[in-house]
Design an enzyme around this catalytic site. Structure first.
Site, PDB file in Angstrom:
ATOM      1  N   ASP A  13       0.808  -1.226   0.000  1.00 47.34           N
ATOM      2  CA  ASP A  13       0.000   0.000   0.000  1.00 47.34           C
ATOM      3  C   ASP A  13       0.842   1.277   0.000  1.00 47.34           C
ATOM      4  O   ASP A  13       0.429   2.315   0.524  1.00 47.34           O
ATOM      5  CB  ASP A  13      -0.964   0.024   1.214  1.00 47.34           C
ATOM      6  CG  ASP A  13      -1.887  -1.165   1.213  1.00 47.34           C
ATOM      7  OD1 ASP A  13      -2.212  -1.672   0.126  1.00 47.34           O
ATOM      8  OD2 ASP A  13      -2.288  -1.594   2.315  1.00 47.34           O
ATOM      9  N   LYS A  16       1.737   2.212  -5.121  1.00 40.32           N
ATOM     10  CA  LYS A  16       2.256   1.671  -6.387  1.00 40.32           C
ATOM     11  C   LYS A  16       1.319   1.969  -7.554  1.00 40.32           C
ATOM     12  O   LYS A  16       1.756   2.379  -8.634  1.00 40.32           O
ATOM     13  CB  LYS A  16       2.459   0.140  -6.268  1.00 40.32           C
ATOM     14  CG  LYS A  16       3.472  -0.245  -5.198  1.00 40.32           C
ATOM     15  CD  LYS A  16       3.548  -1.752  -5.002  1.00 40.32           C
ATOM     16  CE  LYS A  16       2.335  -2.365  -4.372  1.00 40.32           C
ATOM     17  NZ  LYS A  16       2.081  -2.004  -2.971  1.00 40.32           N
ATOM     18  N   GLY A  40      -4.544  -4.224  -3.780  1.00 37.01           N
ATOM     19  CA  GLY A  40      -5.528  -3.184  -4.090  1.00 37.01           C
ATOM     20  C   GLY A  40      -4.733  -1.953  -4.470  1.00 37.01           C
ATOM     21  O   GLY A  40      -4.081  -1.353  -3.625  1.00 37.01           O
ATOM     22  N   HIS A  41      -4.715  -1.637  -5.745  1.00 35.74           N
ATOM     23  CA  HIS A  41      -3.903  -0.524  -6.240  1.00 35.74           C
ATOM     24  C   HIS A  41      -4.833   0.609  -6.661  1.00 35.74           C
ATOM     25  O   HIS A  41      -5.654   0.450  -7.559  1.00 35.74           O
ATOM     26  CB  HIS A  41      -3.019  -0.984  -7.414  1.00 35.74           C
ATOM     27  CG  HIS A  41      -1.974  -1.978  -7.002  1.00 35.74           C
ATOM     28  ND1 HIS A  41      -1.048  -2.507  -7.861  1.00 35.74           N
ATOM     29  CD2 HIS A  41      -1.708  -2.532  -5.785  1.00 35.74           C
ATOM     30  CE1 HIS A  41      -0.266  -3.339  -7.200  1.00 35.74           C
ATOM     31  NE2 HIS A  41      -0.648  -3.381  -5.947  1.00 35.74           N
ATOM     32  N   GLN A 222       2.000  -6.009  -3.200  1.00 37.19           N
ATOM     33  CA  GLN A 222       2.462  -6.090  -1.802  1.00 37.19           C
ATOM     34  C   GLN A 222       3.745  -5.258  -1.642  1.00 37.19           C
ATOM     35  O   GLN A 222       3.911  -4.279  -2.326  1.00 37.19           O
ATOM     36  CB  GLN A 222       2.673  -7.548  -1.359  1.00 37.19           C
ATOM     37  CG  GLN A 222       1.378  -8.341  -1.205  1.00 37.19           C
ATOM     38  CD  GLN A 222       0.763  -8.802  -2.515  1.00 37.19           C
ATOM     39  OE1 GLN A 222       1.399  -9.496  -3.305  1.00 37.19           O
ATOM     40  NE2 GLN A 222      -0.481  -8.440  -2.761  1.00 37.19           N
TER      41      GLN A 222
HETATM   42  P1  GDP Z   1      -0.773   0.385  -3.532  1.00 40.83           P
HETATM   43  O1  GDP Z   1      -1.351  -0.903  -3.050  1.00 40.83           O
HETATM   44  O2  GDP Z   1       0.701   0.464  -3.312  1.00 40.83           O
HETATM   45  O3  GDP Z   1      -1.145   0.713  -4.940  1.00 40.83           O
HETATM   46  O4  GDP Z   1      -1.408   1.524  -2.607  1.00 40.83           O
HETATM   47  P2  GDP Z   1      -2.956   1.650  -2.199  1.00 40.83           P
HETATM   48  O5  GDP Z   1      -3.726   2.131  -3.358  1.00 40.83           O
HETATM   49  O6  GDP Z   1      -3.424   0.428  -1.504  1.00 40.83           O
HETATM   50  O7  GDP Z   1      -2.864   2.732  -1.051  1.00 40.83           O
HETATM   51  C1  GDP Z   1      -2.331   3.992  -1.268  1.00 40.83           C
HETATM   52  C2  GDP Z   1      -3.393   5.035  -0.903  1.00 40.83           C
HETATM   53  O8  GDP Z   1      -2.797   6.296  -0.818  1.00 40.83           O
HETATM   54  C3  GDP Z   1      -4.479   5.170  -1.953  1.00 40.83           C
HETATM   55  O9  GDP Z   1      -5.680   5.533  -1.325  1.00 40.83           O
HETATM   56  C4  GDP Z   1      -3.964   6.311  -2.829  1.00 40.83           C
HETATM   57  O10 GDP Z   1      -5.005   7.015  -3.488  1.00 40.83           O
HETATM   58  C5  GDP Z   1      -3.321   7.183  -1.788  1.00 40.83           C
HETATM   59  N1  GDP Z   1      -2.172   7.975  -2.235  1.00 40.83           N
HETATM   60  C6  GDP Z   1      -1.194   7.635  -3.122  1.00 40.83           C
HETATM   61  N2  GDP Z   1      -0.255   8.595  -3.167  1.00 40.83           N
HETATM   62  C7  GDP Z   1      -0.635   9.556  -2.296  1.00 40.83           C
HETATM   63  C8  GDP Z   1      -0.060  10.781  -1.857  1.00 40.83           C
HETATM   64  O11 GDP Z   1       1.009  11.190  -2.272  1.00 40.83           O
HETATM   65  N3  GDP Z   1      -0.763  11.487  -0.918  1.00 40.83           N
HETATM   66  C9  GDP Z   1      -1.940  11.061  -0.400  1.00 40.83           C
HETATM   67  N4  GDP Z   1      -2.530  11.820   0.508  1.00 40.83           N
HETATM   68  N5  GDP Z   1      -2.509   9.900  -0.782  1.00 40.83           N
HETATM   69  C10 GDP Z   1      -1.850   9.161  -1.706  1.00 40.83           C
HETATM   70  P1  IMO Z   2      -0.902  -4.148  -2.260  1.00 41.40           P
HETATM   71  O1  IMO Z   2      -0.461  -4.699  -3.582  1.00 41.40           O
HETATM   72  C1  IMO Z   2      -0.974  -4.510   2.087  1.00 41.40           C
HETATM   73  C2  IMO Z   2      -0.981  -8.554   3.754  1.00 41.40           C
HETATM   74  C3  IMO Z   2      -2.239  -9.003   4.475  1.00 41.40           C
HETATM   75  C4  IMO Z   2      -1.650  -9.986   5.460  1.00 41.40           C
HETATM   76  C5  IMO Z   2      -0.515 -10.637   4.669  1.00 41.40           C
HETATM   77  C6  IMO Z   2      -0.893 -11.977   4.026  1.00 41.40           C
HETATM   78  O2  IMO Z   2      -2.198  -3.434  -2.308  1.00 41.40           O
HETATM   79  O3  IMO Z   2       0.200  -3.361  -1.623  1.00 41.40           O
HETATM   80  P2  IMO Z   2      -2.431 -12.693   1.973  1.00 41.40           P
HETATM   81  O4  IMO Z   2      -3.858 -12.371   1.668  1.00 41.40           O
HETATM   82  O5  IMO Z   2      -1.460 -12.266   0.942  1.00 41.40           O
HETATM   83  O6  IMO Z   2      -2.234 -14.123   2.382  1.00 41.40           O
HETATM   84  O7  IMO Z   2      -2.116 -11.839   3.297  1.00 41.40           O
HETATM   85  O8  IMO Z   2      -0.169  -9.709   3.667  1.00 41.40           O
HETATM   86  N1  IMO Z   2      -1.202  -8.066   2.365  1.00 41.40           N
HETATM   87  C7  IMO Z   2      -1.156  -6.782   2.024  1.00 41.40           C
HETATM   88  N2  IMO Z   2      -0.987  -5.671   2.769  1.00 41.40           N
HETATM   89  N3  IMO Z   2      -1.074  -4.411   0.759  1.00 41.40           N
HETATM   90  C8  IMO Z   2      -1.218  -5.506  -0.009  1.00 41.40           C
HETATM   91  O9  IMO Z   2      -1.202  -5.464  -1.359  1.00 41.40           O
HETATM   92  C9  IMO Z   2      -1.306  -6.762   0.619  1.00 41.40           C
HETATM   93  N4  IMO Z   2      -1.468  -8.039   0.179  1.00 41.40           N
HETATM   94  C10 IMO Z   2      -1.398  -8.818   1.261  1.00 41.40           C
HETATM   95  O10 IMO Z   2      -2.868  -7.938   5.117  1.00 41.40           O
HETATM   96  O11 IMO Z   2      -1.072  -9.295   6.544  1.00 41.40           O
HETATM   97 MG    MG Z   3      -2.891  -1.576  -1.817  1.00 42.74          MG
END
Ligand code: GDP
Ligand code: IMO
Ligand code: MG
Length: 422
Positions: A13, A16, A40-41, A222
């Site tokens: 998270d 990415k 979840g991207h 991840q």
């Molecule tokens: P990912 O799994 O690495 O793609 O990241 P996620 O989408 O799960 O979580 C990142 C969260 O931060 C999302 O809600 C994005 O919209 C938000 N986000 C990304 N870059 C920024 C930033 O620079 N500032 C803020 N405030 N939010 C951001």
């Molecule tokens: P993105 O790509 C954050 C965490 C879960 C749990 C552990 C194992 O959005 O960054 P799993 O379902 O893979 O067996 O869970 O890994 N986890 C993540 N945490 N971002 C993710 O993906 C994750 N994918 C798995 O919360 O602790």
């Molecule tokens: Mg994510």
């Protein structure tokens, strides 16, 4: 051209999806190489927010070839839902999306096993996303798995039934109620739906792209601290989330890896169980969680928040061979008077180290912090490094000095446009 790899360096998270979407116009190909619907991207542009789970984040650009690689575990039901959810974009996804025939399929019974295993672990549970990731990778390694290419061959349903029978025999050992039947009709419907897409030997596709000088971005899921080998085991996911995973997950030789973009938040978060040395349990942690909207994009669970952890970041940089750093969510720290960064760990025996211990246990490592001044101003509209507040420049410089890797992008908001590039 060589394949550039974009990876999360923390516990996932990091942002990415946002960066892949931002960089996508520079690339002909965007490829996912591991993970599955546990990811979840999030992408935000034109006032809309989209969360992608299995589909590469280049999907909104029609001219880009998006590949789901052999290293991925794919849930057909979630895939169908994702594609249907994108209908309003009027993009013909059967043209810009390719699936490796070697991608493993997540069955409904894999999800039941995930839940049964987690339930049995009680308080020691991993905090899995319950998407069936662990059990489907287990079947891959045990040489039992079903792959996307198998759906085209006769006898798929029989092979499915045999594997499910195995799973049901395991489930009998767990006190766990379930109804598999109701999940099967949507599963087979989704399997039919998959047949409408380009199912290919993607290792050939990607190597042809390398040969013909196309630009390729491998999108990690991840983060490195969730890597099955090097993460905070056993609180990890079941795939290699590191750069090497892009080689095995796409069929790319190590010599064909180019830049490695390491994505990190200006602080740290973690969702699910497991150690987190710099975790904050106070008002500052709560304030970061609120300001950063730190709730999981896949499960909605609150993300634990804490300070930036340099020993952990440097560990990820080392195993990944990171060549450029991208710092995300700098704007979230604008609320703070001062910012702490963990530079070392103090171990139980009193020694100080910058190395990750064999077993990361919160009680055994005490973070040693340095404190830097906050910038206390709205940076969400800043467009250049030059226009950044001095305190932010100092923060960036501090991290660059301690990691010896340049920070090339600073993100100051979730939108595509809120991205500062050096
Ligand atoms: P990912 O799994 O690495 O793609 O990241 P996620 O989408 O799960 O979580 C990142 C969260 O931060 C999302 O809600 C994005 O919209 C938000 N986000 C990304 N870059 C920024 C930033 O620079 N500032 C803020 N405030 N939010 C951001
Ligand atoms: P993105 O790509 C954050 C965490 C879960 C749990 C552990 C194992 O959005 O960054 P799993 O379902 O893979 O067996 O869970 O890994 N986890 C993540 N945490 N971002 C993710 O993906 C994750 N994918 C798995 O919360 O602790
Ligand atoms: Mg994510």
């Amino acid at each position: 051209m060589k394949v550039d790899v974009l990876l999360g360096l923390q516990w996932g998270d990091e942002g990415k999806g946002k960066v892949v979407d931002y960089l996508a116009p520079k690339y002909n190909v965007v490829a996912r190489f591991q993970g599955g619907p546990n990811a979840g991207h999030t992408l935000e542009f034109d006032g809309h927010k989209h969360v992608l789970h299995q589909i590469p984040s280049g999907i909104f650009r029609e001219q880009i070839h998006n590949i789901i690689g052999n290293g991925v575990v794919l849930d057909p039901v979630i895939f169908k839902k994702e594609i249907e959810g994108l209908a309003k974009f009027e993009i013909d996804f059967t043209k810009n999306l390719y699936l490796s025939k070697k991608t493993q399929i997540i069955l409904p019974s894999h999800k039941l096993l995930d839940a049964a295993y987690e339930h049995a672990k009680g308080k020691d549970k991993i905090g899995s996303t319950l998407k069936g990731i662990g059990p489907s990778y287990q079947d891959k390694i045990a040489r039992n798995g079903l792959r996307v290419g198998d759906i085209l061959a006769p006898g798929f349903e029989e092979r499915y039934r045999n594997l499910v029978n195995k799973h049901e025999r395991i489930l009998q050992h767990y006190e766990f109620e379930y109804n598999l039947e109701e999940a099967e009709a949507p599963f087979f419907e989704a399997v039919e739906f998959l047949k409408g897409f380009n199912l290919v030997n993607s290792e050939y596709l990607i190597n042809e792209c390398i040969q013909s000088n196309e630009t390729i971005l491998a999108e990690g899921a991840q983060g490195s601290l969730l890597d099955i080998d090097f993460g905070s085991y056993p609180f990890v996911t079941s795939s290699n989330t590191m750069t090497a995973g892009a080689c095995t997950g796409l069929g790319v030789a190590p010599k064909n890896i180019g830049e490695v973009f390491g994505i990190f938040k200006a602080y740290c978060t973690r969702v699910g169980g497991g150690p987190f040395p710099t975790e904050l349990f106070d008002d500052t942690g709560a304030a970061i969680q609120k300001e950063g909207h730190e709730f999981g994009a896949t499960t909605g669970r609150p993300r634990r928040c804490g300070w930036l952890d340099l020993p952990a970041l440097n560990y990820a940089i080392m195993i990944d061979g990171v060549t450029q750093l991208f710092m995300m969510k700098a704007d979230v720290l604008s609320i703070l008077d001062e910012i702490k960064v963990c530079t070392h760990y103090k171990l139980k025996d009193g020694s100080i180290t910058q190395e990750m211990p064999f077993q990361l246990i919160d009680e055994d490592v005490e973070p040693v912090y340095e404190t830097l001044p906050g910038w206390k101003s709205d940076i969400s509209q800043v467009k250049s490094f030059a226009d950044m507040p001095e305190e932010l420049k100092t923060y960036i410089q501090f991290i660059e000095e301690r990691t010896k890797v340049p920070i090339k992008i600073v993100s100051v908001g979730p939108d595509r446009t809120q991205t500062i590039i050096d």
